[in-house]
Design a protein around this motif. Structure first.
Motif, PDB file in Angstrom:
ATOM      1  N   THR A   1     -16.029  -0.795   9.531  1.00 43.82           N
ATOM      2  CA  THR A   1     -16.902  -0.345   8.448  1.00 43.82           C
ATOM      3  C   THR A   1     -17.377   1.075   8.756  1.00 43.82           C
ATOM      4  O   THR A   1     -17.289   1.545   9.896  1.00 43.82           O
ATOM      5  CB  THR A   1     -18.131  -1.249   8.285  1.00 43.82           C
TER       6      THR A   1
ATOM      7  N   MET B   1       0.837  -1.186   0.000  1.00 44.84           N
ATOM      8  CA  MET B   1       0.000   0.000   0.000  1.00 44.84           C
ATOM      9  C   MET B   1       0.877   1.244   0.000  1.00 44.84           C
ATOM     10  O   MET B   1       1.706   1.433   0.887  1.00 44.84           O
ATOM     11  CB  MET B   1      -0.912   0.020   1.232  1.00 44.84           C
TER      12      MET B   1
ATOM     13  N   GLU C   1      -5.482  -1.370   7.123  1.00 41.62           N
ATOM     14  CA  GLU C   1      -6.418  -1.998   6.192  1.00 41.62           C
ATOM     15  C   GLU C   1      -6.938  -1.011   5.147  1.00 41.62           C
ATOM     16  O   GLU C   1      -7.348  -1.409   4.067  1.00 41.62           O
ATOM     17  CB  GLU C   1      -7.607  -2.596   6.961  1.00 41.62           C
ATOM     18  N   LYS C   2      -6.919   0.292   5.492  1.00 41.37           N
ATOM     19  CA  LYS C   2      -7.464   1.292   4.574  1.00 41.37           C
ATOM     20  C   LYS C   2      -6.920   2.668   4.911  1.00 41.37           C
ATOM     21  O   LYS C   2      -6.771   3.016   6.092  1.00 41.37           O
ATOM     22  CB  LYS C   2      -8.997   1.313   4.667  1.00 41.37           C
ATOM     23  N   TYR C   3      -6.607   3.437   3.872  1.00 41.75           N
ATOM     24  CA  TYR C   3      -6.298   4.859   4.028  1.00 41.75           C
ATOM     25  C   TYR C   3      -7.554   5.648   3.660  1.00 41.75           C
ATOM     26  O   TYR C   3      -8.043   5.569   2.532  1.00 41.75           O
ATOM     27  CB  TYR C   3      -5.159   5.285   3.100  1.00 41.75           C
ATOM     28  N   TYR C   4      -8.084   6.383   4.637  1.00 39.09           N
ATOM     29  CA  TYR C   4      -9.252   7.218   4.375  1.00 39.09           C
ATOM     30  C   TYR C   4      -8.807   8.537   3.748  1.00 39.09           C
ATOM     31  O   TYR C   4      -7.749   9.071   4.079  1.00 39.09           O
ATOM     32  CB  TYR C   4     -10.014   7.491   5.671  1.00 39.09           C
TER      33      TYR C   4
ATOM     34  N   GLY D   1      -9.024   2.793   9.995  1.00 38.91           N
ATOM     35  CA  GLY D   1      -8.106   2.178   9.053  1.00 38.91           C
ATOM     36  C   GLY D   1      -7.635   0.817   9.494  1.00 38.91           C
ATOM     37  O   GLY D   1      -6.691   0.261   8.927  1.00 38.91           O
TER      38      GLY D   1
ATOM     39  N   GLN E   1      -6.356   8.892  11.184  1.00 39.62           N
ATOM     40  CA  GLN E   1      -5.915   7.715  10.447  1.00 39.62           C
ATOM     41  C   GLN E   1      -4.908   6.920  11.273  1.00 39.62           C
ATOM     42  O   GLN E   1      -3.935   7.470  11.793  1.00 39.62           O
ATOM     43  CB  GLN E   1      -5.261   8.137   9.129  1.00 39.62           C
TER      44      GLN E   1
END
Length: 305
Positions: free
Chosen positions: A213, A6, A248-251, A209, A236
């Motif tokens: 959900t 990522m 798990e995720k970059y907002y 992150g 974050q």
């Protein structure tokens, strides 16, 4: 997708101090070391350290630099602390005075080895700062004290201007992300704080992150408002080392802006939401917003009477 796969987005670039700002940061580090003090800014590898320290603000971390818990997101050292420094409150107050602070934030490692979880040292630190700087407001970011209400009461009786305790993540992920801390215990602590001292604003923080959900974030907001939490910060999650919980995720900044809107719609007096936001970021402004909201609520209640 793994962390190495990522690519960190451009909006997570951190501003590094330079010139006079760098000199200020260096001087503050020297002062902290001379007084054998710790800051969460350094220990937790906060991305805002250069911005905040250049503006002569810092979050003091009391009760040593070794935490009895091992949360999977946190970079602070873990282990069994070996001592309790009874002179630490006075040195924190001296440092706050030397920095000329208007708003002082005090946090700590978790000290589950102590009967009161370190609550008495928290109280003494609040009192020492107020004695040195009568016009300085004090915010405390406390551990959960394993649900011990007497410890919470000890801290609140010292009259901090803000009581902060972080929920960190959504309920489904709490046991995986945090060590020993419980989601419902956090909510109960915030509820008990407001019930015991209703005029002291309460605050909490969510890092996103880690696999939550969108609906779970909103539910966490609802749960915090259900216990009358006043201030919310959302940031974050950034993986400190490869041994920590992976991202798990970059907002995006746009998503953080939407979350701020959702929080304000739910009645928080202030929501600080952004990729690099941490619990104490712009803490003074958050405290002023909460004070205004509580004062307005009191006026409205008096008007009804």
């Amino acid at each position: 997708m793994t962390l190495t796969e990522m690519r960190k987005p451009d909006w997570l670039k951190i501003k590094i101090a330079s010139g006079e700002d760098f000199k200020d940061v260096k001087e503050l580090k020297q002062m902290m070391r001379s007084k054998t003090l710790h800051t969460v800014c350094e220990e937790a590898k906060c991305p805002n350290i250069h911005e905040c320290w250049a503006n002569r603000t810092a979050t003091f971390m009391i009760l040593g630099d070794t935490c009895t818990r091992a949360c999977r997101f946190c970079a602070v050292n873990t282990g069994l602390p070996t001592e309790l420094d009874l002179q630490e409150p006075e040195r924190v107050a001296e440092a706050a005075e030397q920095m000329g602070l208007n708003h002082c934030v005090i946090t700590s490692v978790a000290r589950d080895d102590l009967r009161d979880g370190g609550a008495q040292i928290f109280a003494e630190t609040i009192q020492a700062v107020k004695a040195k700087l009568p016009l300085c407001s004090v915010e405390v970011l406390i551990p959960d004290f394993m649900g011990n209400f007497q410890s919470l009461k000890t801290v609140l009786d010292a009259k901090p201007q803000v009581l902060n305790h972080n929920v960190e993540t959504v309920e489904r992920l709490s046991d995986r992300v945090r060590s020993k801390a419980k989601y419902r215990r956090t909510m109960e602590l915030l509820r008990n704080s407001k019930a015991y001292k209703p005029k002291i604003p309460t605050k909490s923080s969510i890092m996103i992150g880690v696999g939550e959900t969108w609906d779970e974030i909103l539910q966490t907001m609802d749960d915090l408002r259900a216990v009358d939490c006043n201030i919310l910060t959302i940031g974050q999650y950034l993986q400190p080392t490869r041994h920590h919980l992976r991202i798990e995720k970059y907002y995006t900044p746009e998503e953080f802006a939407l979350l701020k809107e959702e929080g304000m719609k739910r009645g928080f007096s202030h929501v600080e939401s952004g990729p690099l936001v941490r619990s104490s970021y712009h803490a003074h402004e958050q405290k002023e917003a909460a004070d205004q909201t509580i004062a307005q609520a009191e006026e409205a209640e008096a008007g009804v009477r």
